[in-house]
Design a protein around this motif. Structure first.
Motif, mmCIF file in Angstrom:
data_model
loop_
_atom_site.group_PDB
_atom_site.id
_atom_site.type_symbol
_atom_site.label_atom_id
_atom_site.label_comp_id
_atom_site.label_asym_id
_atom_site.label_seq_id
_atom_site.Cartn_x
_atom_site.Cartn_y
_atom_site.Cartn_z
ATOM 1 N N ARG A 88 0.829 -1.200 0.000
ATOM 2 C CA ARG A 88 0.000 0.000 0.000
ATOM 3 C C ARG A 88 0.863 1.250 0.000
ATOM 4 N N ILE A 89 0.550 2.192 -0.878
ATOM 5 C CA ILE A 89 1.382 3.386 -1.048
ATOM 6 C C ILE A 89 1.381 4.254 0.194
ATOM 7 N N ASP A 90 0.287 4.242 0.972
ATOM 8 C CA ASP A 90 0.281 5.054 2.182
ATOM 9 C C ASP A 90 1.257 4.499 3.212
ATOM 10 N N TYR A 91 1.424 3.157 3.235
ATOM 11 C CA TYR A 91 2.412 2.574 4.132
ATOM 12 C C TYR A 91 3.838 2.932 3.687
ATOM 13 N N VAL A 92 4.044 3.013 2.374
ATOM 14 C CA VAL A 92 5.349 3.422 1.866
ATOM 15 C C VAL A 92 5.665 4.832 2.344
ATOM 16 N N ARG A 93 4.693 5.707 2.262
ATOM 17 C CA ARG A 93 4.914 7.082 2.706
ATOM 18 C C ARG A 93 5.192 7.140 4.214
ATOM 19 N N MET A 94 4.502 6.297 4.967
ATOM 20 C CA MET A 94 4.778 6.242 6.406
ATOM 21 C C MET A 94 6.216 5.805 6.661
ATOM 22 N N ALA A 137 -12.362 1.720 -0.523
ATOM 23 C CA ALA A 137 -13.706 1.141 -0.623
ATOM 24 C C ALA A 137 -14.607 1.994 -1.505
ATOM 25 N N ARG A 138 -14.488 3.318 -1.357
ATOM 26 C CA ARG A 138 -15.285 4.222 -2.188
ATOM 27 C C ARG A 138 -14.963 4.025 -3.666
ATOM 28 N N LEU A 162 -8.458 -3.637 -10.599
ATOM 29 C CA LEU A 162 -7.446 -4.264 -9.749
ATOM 30 C C LEU A 162 -6.066 -4.205 -10.391
ATOM 31 N N ALA A 163 -6.015 -4.286 -11.715
ATOM 32 C CA ALA A 163 -4.727 -4.165 -12.399
ATOM 33 C C ALA A 163 -4.135 -2.773 -12.182
ATOM 34 N N ALA A 164 -4.997 -1.762 -12.136
ATOM 35 C CA ALA A 164 -4.538 -0.395 -11.912
ATOM 36 C C ALA A 164 -4.296 -0.094 -10.434
ATOM 37 N N ASN A 165 -4.868 -0.920 -9.551
ATOM 38 C CA ASN A 165 -4.721 -0.723 -8.105
ATOM 39 C C ASN A 165 -4.357 -2.054 -7.448
ATOM 40 N N PRO A 166 -3.171 -2.578 -7.721
ATOM 41 C CA PRO A 166 -2.812 -3.913 -7.227
ATOM 42 C C PRO A 166 -2.766 -4.019 -5.709
ATOM 43 N N ASP A 167 -2.636 -2.891 -5.012
ATOM 44 C CA ASP A 167 -2.596 -2.947 -3.557
ATOM 45 C C ASP A 167 -3.932 -3.350 -2.944
ATOM 46 N N LEU A 168 -5.016 -3.318 -3.736
ATOM 47 C CA LEU A 168 -6.324 -3.699 -3.224
ATOM 48 C C LEU A 168 -6.588 -5.194 -3.325
ATOM 49 N N ALA A 169 -5.792 -5.886 -4.121
ATOM 50 C CA ALA A 169 -6.082 -7.287 -4.440
ATOM 51 C C ALA A 169 -6.118 -8.169 -3.198
ATOM 52 N N GLY A 170 -5.151 -7.988 -2.279
ATOM 53 C CA GLY A 170 -5.095 -8.829 -1.096
ATOM 54 C C GLY A 170 -6.353 -8.717 -0.249
ATOM 55 N N ALA A 171 -6.800 -7.485 -0.005
ATOM 56 C CA ALA A 171 -7.995 -7.283 0.807
ATOM 57 C C ALA A 171 -9.230 -7.838 0.114
#
Length: 236
Positions: A25-31, A100-101, A189-198
């Motif tokens: 997740r990109i937000d975790y990368v920023r953290m 989710a939105r 999902l291809a454009a947002n691969p970080d969502l696939a796991g959830a």
């Protein structure tokens, strides 16, 4: 500060950057980047201070904290209707509000009539469905093998891979549905691969619920009847 050993801070920064390399997740990368910059600050302050290096570290820290704050504020302003919130709670609980939105907005809410066919046996699922209200019947070779009710996901076992369904799903009552076409879901999902796991976790939970329900129905059948394998009900 004569005994200050900057090596520990160097190791700390490197370890944080290494840990950040494994997250999705990109937000975790920023953290991780913000934390690494924060740990690096003592190097700037206490050992051979360099203005250019210090400004770079501070810029990394400020930029990432600023973006994280903006994302957090944006997330607090996301709103869901009652039925969207129920969909999120039941199946997309690991997704943050923004994620989710975005996922829910890929689909559509419709009212459908009793008897409408959602998925046909031996065909790929055209969409992922969420049965917000109503009943559905899962049939194989004309015989009912399972029943679905409020809150069920339909098509989650095959929608991403494109495999053929092992049964037909027919609405047993008028229903309220959310659906997202298979092609649109795969592209998102291809454009947002970080969502696939959830998303896969939500799918797995839905499948476990179907298997438990199917096994209960099989156990309640008369012994003279031929039990249909529970796995067939889960391939929808």
């Amino acid at each position: 500060m004569a005994n200050f050993d900057s090596a520990w801070f160097v190791y700390g920064v490197l370890l944080l950057l290494l840990a950040t390399s494994f997250v999705v997740r990109i937000d975790y990368v920023r953290m991780g980047l913000a934390a690494a910059a924060l740990v690096a600050l003592p190097l700037v302050l206490f050992r051979d201070p360099d203005v250019g290096y210090g400004l770079l570290v501070l810029a990394i820290l400020v930029v990432n904290i600023g973006i994280l704050t903006r994302l957090w504020l944006h997330g607090t302003n996301v709103r869901f209707s009652a039925e969207e919130e129920e969909l999120r709670r039941q199946h997309f609980g690991r997704l943050g509000p923004l994620a989710a939105r975005g996922l829910i907005d890929q689909g559509h809410w419709i009212s459908a009539k009793r008897g409408e066919v959602l998925i046909r046996e031996n065909q790929a699922a055209p969409s992922l469905f969420y049965l917000a209200e109503g009943l559905a019947s899962v049939q194989r070779d004309g015989a009912e093998i399972a029943r679905l009710s409020d809150g069920a996901l339909i098509g989650e076992a095959t929608v991403l891979g494109g495999a053929h369904a092992t049964g037909t799903v027919v609405l047993g009552s008028n229903a309220r549905l959310w659906f997202v076409p298979a092609a649109a879901l795969r592209a998102y999902l291809a454009a947002n691969p970080d969502l696939a796991g959830a998303l896969h976790e939500g799918f797995a939970r839905a499948l476990r619920g179907k298997l438990a329900s199917a096994n209960t129905r099989i156990a309640e059948r008369p012994l003279v009847s031929k039990a249909t394998p529970a796995s067939d009900a889960s391939n929808m």
